[in-house]
Design a protein around this motif. Sequence first.
Motif, PDB file in Angstrom:
ATOM      1  N   LYS A 156       4.402 -38.006   3.311  1.00  0.00           N
ATOM      2  CA  LYS A 156       4.641 -36.779   2.554  1.00  0.00           C
ATOM      3  C   LYS A 156       6.081 -36.330   2.726  1.00  0.00           C
ATOM      4  O   LYS A 156       6.678 -36.502   3.774  1.00  0.00           O
ATOM      5  CB  LYS A 156       3.698 -35.685   3.069  1.00  0.00           C
ATOM      6  CG  LYS A 156       2.763 -35.175   1.989  1.00  0.00           C
ATOM      7  CD  LYS A 156       2.119 -33.874   2.363  1.00  0.00           C
ATOM      8  CE  LYS A 156       1.236 -34.007   3.552  1.00  0.00           C
ATOM      9  NZ  LYS A 156       0.028 -34.786   3.254  1.00  0.00           N
ATOM     10  N   GLU A 157       6.643 -35.768   1.701  1.00  0.00           N
ATOM     11  CA  GLU A 157       8.049 -35.397   1.678  1.00  0.00           C
ATOM     12  C   GLU A 157       8.452 -34.589   2.919  1.00  0.00           C
ATOM     13  O   GLU A 157       9.441 -34.859   3.584  1.00  0.00           O
ATOM     14  CB  GLU A 157       8.354 -34.591   0.408  1.00  0.00           C
ATOM     15  CG  GLU A 157       9.827 -34.499   0.054  1.00  0.00           C
ATOM     16  CD  GLU A 157      10.585 -35.815   0.257  1.00  0.00           C
ATOM     17  OE1 GLU A 157      10.126 -36.847  -0.267  1.00  0.00           O
ATOM     18  OE2 GLU A 157      11.627 -35.807   0.969  1.00  0.00           O
ATOM     19  N   GLU A 158       7.612 -33.598   3.247  1.00  0.00           N
ATOM     20  CA  GLU A 158       7.870 -32.696   4.348  1.00  0.00           C
ATOM     21  C   GLU A 158       7.952 -33.458   5.680  1.00  0.00           C
ATOM     22  O   GLU A 158       8.857 -33.244   6.491  1.00  0.00           O
ATOM     23  CB  GLU A 158       6.684 -31.724   4.383  1.00  0.00           C
ATOM     24  CG  GLU A 158       6.878 -30.465   5.144  1.00  0.00           C
ATOM     25  CD  GLU A 158       5.528 -29.732   5.228  1.00  0.00           C
ATOM     26  OE1 GLU A 158       4.779 -29.739   4.225  1.00  0.00           O
ATOM     27  OE2 GLU A 158       5.228 -29.216   6.315  1.00  0.00           O
ATOM     28  N   THR A 159       6.990 -34.359   5.879  1.00  0.00           N
ATOM     29  CA  THR A 159       6.935 -35.171   7.099  1.00  0.00           C
ATOM     30  C   THR A 159       8.136 -36.122   7.144  1.00  0.00           C
ATOM     31  O   THR A 159       8.782 -36.309   8.179  1.00  0.00           O
ATOM     32  CB  THR A 159       5.630 -35.987   7.109  1.00  0.00           C
ATOM     33  OG1 THR A 159       4.552 -35.121   6.800  1.00  0.00           O
ATOM     34  CG2 THR A 159       5.395 -36.646   8.458  1.00  0.00           C
ATOM     35  N   ARG A 160       8.418 -36.705   5.999  1.00  0.00           N
ATOM     36  CA  ARG A 160       9.549 -37.632   5.877  1.00  0.00           C
ATOM     37  C   ARG A 160      10.838 -36.964   6.358  1.00  0.00           C
ATOM     38  O   ARG A 160      11.612 -37.533   7.136  1.00  0.00           O
ATOM     39  CB  ARG A 160       9.669 -38.052   4.404  1.00  0.00           C
ATOM     40  CG  ARG A 160      10.738 -39.074   4.068  1.00  0.00           C
ATOM     41  CD  ARG A 160      10.673 -39.477   2.593  1.00  0.00           C
ATOM     42  NE  ARG A 160       9.503 -40.289   2.297  1.00  0.00           N
ATOM     43  CZ  ARG A 160       9.425 -41.591   2.583  1.00  0.00           C
ATOM     44  NH1 ARG A 160      10.455 -42.220   3.160  1.00  0.00           N
ATOM     45  NH2 ARG A 160       8.344 -42.271   2.326  1.00  0.00           N
ATOM     46  N   LEU A 185      -6.620 -29.675   1.657  1.00  0.00           N
ATOM     47  CA  LEU A 185      -6.960 -31.012   2.149  1.00  0.00           C
ATOM     48  C   LEU A 185      -5.939 -32.052   1.703  1.00  0.00           C
ATOM     49  O   LEU A 185      -5.496 -32.889   2.485  1.00  0.00           O
ATOM     50  CB  LEU A 185      -8.329 -31.426   1.615  1.00  0.00           C
ATOM     51  CG  LEU A 185      -9.527 -31.116   2.499  1.00  0.00           C
ATOM     52  CD1 LEU A 185     -10.793 -31.531   1.796  1.00  0.00           C
ATOM     53  CD2 LEU A 185      -9.394 -31.841   3.839  1.00  0.00           C
ATOM     54  N   VAL A 186      -5.594 -31.981   0.426  1.00  0.00           N
ATOM     55  CA  VAL A 186      -4.650 -32.958  -0.103  1.00  0.00           C
ATOM     56  C   VAL A 186      -3.294 -32.759   0.572  1.00  0.00           C
ATOM     57  O   VAL A 186      -2.609 -33.718   0.921  1.00  0.00           O
ATOM     58  CB  VAL A 186      -4.523 -32.815  -1.631  1.00  0.00           C
ATOM     59  CG1 VAL A 186      -3.409 -33.693  -2.172  1.00  0.00           C
ATOM     60  CG2 VAL A 186      -5.848 -33.172  -2.298  1.00  0.00           C
ATOM     61  N   HIS A 187      -2.958 -31.523   0.809  1.00  0.00           N
ATOM     62  CA  HIS A 187      -1.687 -31.220   1.435  1.00  0.00           C
ATOM     63  C   HIS A 187      -1.635 -31.770   2.858  1.00  0.00           C
ATOM     64  O   HIS A 187      -0.625 -32.304   3.296  1.00  0.00           O
ATOM     65  CB  HIS A 187      -1.478 -29.701   1.460  1.00  0.00           C
ATOM     66  CG  HIS A 187      -0.154 -29.280   1.985  1.00  0.00           C
ATOM     67  ND1 HIS A 187       1.014 -29.507   1.284  1.00  0.00           N
ATOM     68  CD2 HIS A 187       0.205 -28.689   3.140  1.00  0.00           C
ATOM     69  CE1 HIS A 187       2.027 -29.068   1.999  1.00  0.00           C
ATOM     70  NE2 HIS A 187       1.565 -28.556   3.126  1.00  0.00           N
ATOM     71  N   PHE A 245      -3.601 -30.966 -11.374  1.00  0.00           N
ATOM     72  CA  PHE A 245      -3.436 -30.571  -9.984  1.00  0.00           C
ATOM     73  C   PHE A 245      -1.973 -30.212  -9.774  1.00  0.00           C
ATOM     74  O   PHE A 245      -1.102 -31.069  -9.787  1.00  0.00           O
ATOM     75  CB  PHE A 245      -3.856 -31.733  -9.085  1.00  0.00           C
ATOM     76  CG  PHE A 245      -3.854 -31.387  -7.626  1.00  0.00           C
ATOM     77  CD1 PHE A 245      -4.435 -30.213  -7.176  1.00  0.00           C
ATOM     78  CD2 PHE A 245      -3.300 -32.251  -6.704  1.00  0.00           C
ATOM     79  CE1 PHE A 245      -4.441 -29.897  -5.831  1.00  0.00           C
ATOM     80  CE2 PHE A 245      -3.303 -31.947  -5.359  1.00  0.00           C
ATOM     81  CZ  PHE A 245      -3.872 -30.771  -4.923  1.00  0.00           C
ATOM     82  N   LYS A 246      -1.748 -28.927  -9.609  1.00  0.00           N
ATOM     83  CA  LYS A 246      -0.367 -28.438  -9.566  1.00  0.00           C
ATOM     84  C   LYS A 246       0.429 -29.002  -8.398  1.00  0.00           C
ATOM     85  O   LYS A 246       1.606 -29.292  -8.522  1.00  0.00           O
ATOM     86  CB  LYS A 246      -0.368 -26.896  -9.453  1.00  0.00           C
ATOM     87  CG  LYS A 246      -0.616 -26.200 -10.755  1.00  0.00           C
ATOM     88  CD  LYS A 246      -0.299 -24.714 -10.657  1.00  0.00           C
ATOM     89  CE  LYS A 246      -1.192 -24.005  -9.654  1.00  0.00           C
ATOM     90  NZ  LYS A 246      -2.370 -23.360 -10.233  1.00  0.00           N
ATOM     91  N   ASN A 247      -0.228 -29.121  -7.222  1.00  0.00           N
ATOM     92  CA  ASN A 247       0.533 -29.482  -6.026  1.00  0.00           C
ATOM     93  C   ASN A 247       0.401 -30.943  -5.637  1.00  0.00           C
ATOM     94  O   ASN A 247       0.489 -31.287  -4.460  1.00  0.00           O
ATOM     95  CB  ASN A 247       0.091 -28.613  -4.851  1.00  0.00           C
ATOM     96  CG  ASN A 247       0.174 -27.151  -5.210  1.00  0.00           C
ATOM     97  OD1 ASN A 247       1.186 -26.711  -5.754  1.00  0.00           O
ATOM     98  ND2 ASN A 247      -0.884 -26.406  -4.944  1.00  0.00           N
ATOM     99  N   GLY A 248       0.139 -31.800  -6.603  1.00  0.00           N
ATOM    100  CA  GLY A 248       0.005 -33.197  -6.244  1.00  0.00           C
ATOM    101  C   GLY A 248       0.081 -34.056  -7.486  1.00  0.00           C
ATOM    102  O   GLY A 248       0.572 -33.627  -8.525  1.00  0.00           O
ATOM    103  N   VAL A 249      -0.446 -35.250  -7.383  1.00  0.00           N
ATOM    104  CA  VAL A 249      -0.360 -36.214  -8.469  1.00  0.00           C
ATOM    105  C   VAL A 249      -1.691 -36.253  -9.209  1.00  0.00           C
ATOM    106  O   VAL A 249      -2.745 -36.384  -8.591  1.00  0.00           O
ATOM    107  CB  VAL A 249      -0.017 -37.608  -7.903  1.00  0.00           C
ATOM    108  CG1 VAL A 249       0.028 -38.635  -9.018  1.00  0.00           C
ATOM    109  CG2 VAL A 249       1.316 -37.552  -7.164  1.00  0.00           C
TER     110      VAL A 249
END
Lengths: 337, 337
Positions: B32-36, B136-138, B151-155
């Motif tokens: 995930k971008e944040e973790t990256r 959950l997806v986050h 889904f606004k916050n994902g793919v």
Amino acid sequence: MKHKRITMKEIAEEAGVAKSTVSRYFNDGYVKEETREKIRKIIEAHDYEPSAAASNLKAKETKTIGIIAPTINSNTSSRLLTSINAYLKEKGYTVILIDTDHDINDEIRSIQYFESLRVDGIILVATNINLIHQKLVHESQIPILIVAQHFKNGVSIIYDDYRAGYAAGEYAAKMGHENVLFLGVNRVDEAVGVQRRKGVLEALEEYGVPKIHMRETDFSFSKTRKVIRHYLEDHHPTMIIAATDNLALACYKEIAEKGLRVPEDISLIGFGGYEVSELITPSLCTYRFDYELAGKMAGATILSLIKGDPVATTQVIGFRKIEGGSVQDRRKKGEAK
Amino acid sequence: MKHKRITMKEIAEEAGVAKSTVSRYFNDGYVKEETREKIRKIIEAHDYEPSAAASNLKAKETKTIGIIAPTINSNTSSRLLTSINAYLKEKGYTVILIDTDHDINDEIRSIQYFESLRVDGIILVATNINLIHQKLVHESQIPILIVAQHFKNGVSIIYDDYRAGYAAGEYAAKMGHENVLFLGVNRVDEAVGVQRRKGVLEALEEYGVPKIHMRETDFSFSKTRKVIRHYLEDHHPTMIIAATDNLALACYKEIAEKGLRVPEDISLIGFGGYEVSELITPSLCTYRFDYELAGKMAGATILSLIKGDPVATTQVIGFRKIEGGSVQDRRKKGEAK
């Protein structure tokens, strides 16, 4: 008789099975008859008495059931699977499904995959049973239930395809049809391709129907329409018995496109009892198996196998005729009762 | 800048993530971008250079994809799932499916279950997206793709329900229909219940159709037949636009039972493009999404997410009209071109 105290681990080693199998033995779980006998003998020889702790030590359950199905894109298969799923969910199980897309090798891989996940039980919806299945089921320490095909060396739930086929053939003959086409599918499918077909043809012959034809198609609309179009070019059946409702629906369309009517020119009988067969006009006369019941029975049976409860080796799902308006009475006057 | 050499394990600890996540980071896998970003900063701070061995150490793949679907007992869902399955099988993946039977809590449990199995990716065919899904997806370290709902916050991969609905409403209006019933489903289903409905109603209004009615049913034949039977008792629409082909098929039956004809008395439009809608007479005018393509795209997209390849956050599946013979041209003479 040796009076040495033996552990579960040692019993497992001596019997050549996993310790979890021995644990299941002590907890009245599922253990194959042959293995059960082996363990029993070892215990006798060693005068083993399980400690209370050991006998309470349940084989670890995952509360998961694996289902393997040839397709989920068919009316009958979807209904069966939905019913199994609902039953087992209610009992607190997670149900995971693998769709093999009619690939037999994938069925075998899927059994092995589910074993690696340590599911509690496996339900295999089969189109065909071969030697590899028999070997796998024989060797598996996880209970396996076969649905939709008869399985000689294990537990199965089957539809009464032969008798449903016979009933359809008998009905066509009794309604005075003398020129009947049976539209079947490939014989790789033992239940629909062989048993259902056998029932229809035997009834037609026994009742002395003079003209009996037989054509083969696959389960698709497009192939079926082509086969029927071609057949109707130089044949004039008064009745088509189709191996599934879908095949019968394809016949409706081709009959209409030729400017003919159902049932005045050609009568139709199907198998399946799909909801949609009721919605066309005239609605289709069809022989329906109880797929919802089959699903519940499959769910109950795999749970019985897991608990080690007794189950019948073969359970047969019955059928009923849904009348519809697609069959013409062609009996001569006076012949009718 | 400290020049202490740091291990992958230490990076993982400092970032508060699993070691496998760090491994994926070094192998261009999905993180995930944040973790990256977190990992990048730790590496910079410590001047870490991965050894060749470490960089070849792939995150352990299970070659398994989990699919979560609300039902397998619907025409469109079965076709989509069959297509996803075929695509991923061909790419060497094992696909396991959980049917939640429209139970949202079960969707959440299923995501967690698939995480415990360490599947490489999860595809969720959704009827509704809520806050728990988003959370959950986050939080999940496994890529999740949402199909059938935006889904606004994902793919996500979605059907163009609004525009298909609009096209149907526009067509009804342009064919001169002035008394139109929209037969919809419960609004819990965002795509079919809200977007498709919105498209139909907005088009009818914009084109100035004088009488617009709206009735709601569920996805079942029996309920739908009851709703329509009741409606037709004291209404005389010239057109029914049904939210799915199944609902339209139920209308055919009720219209026939009332002694009315399609399209002379009542025209019909559906959505779905089921094979069977072509087989009834007259065949149904319907708006069809390309479910096979959606399945392939879902398969390709989850693999891209796993590899860390770029993907569009929203992909939209188009539709086409299948003409059929169920719509009457009611334009006054001279008005038609």
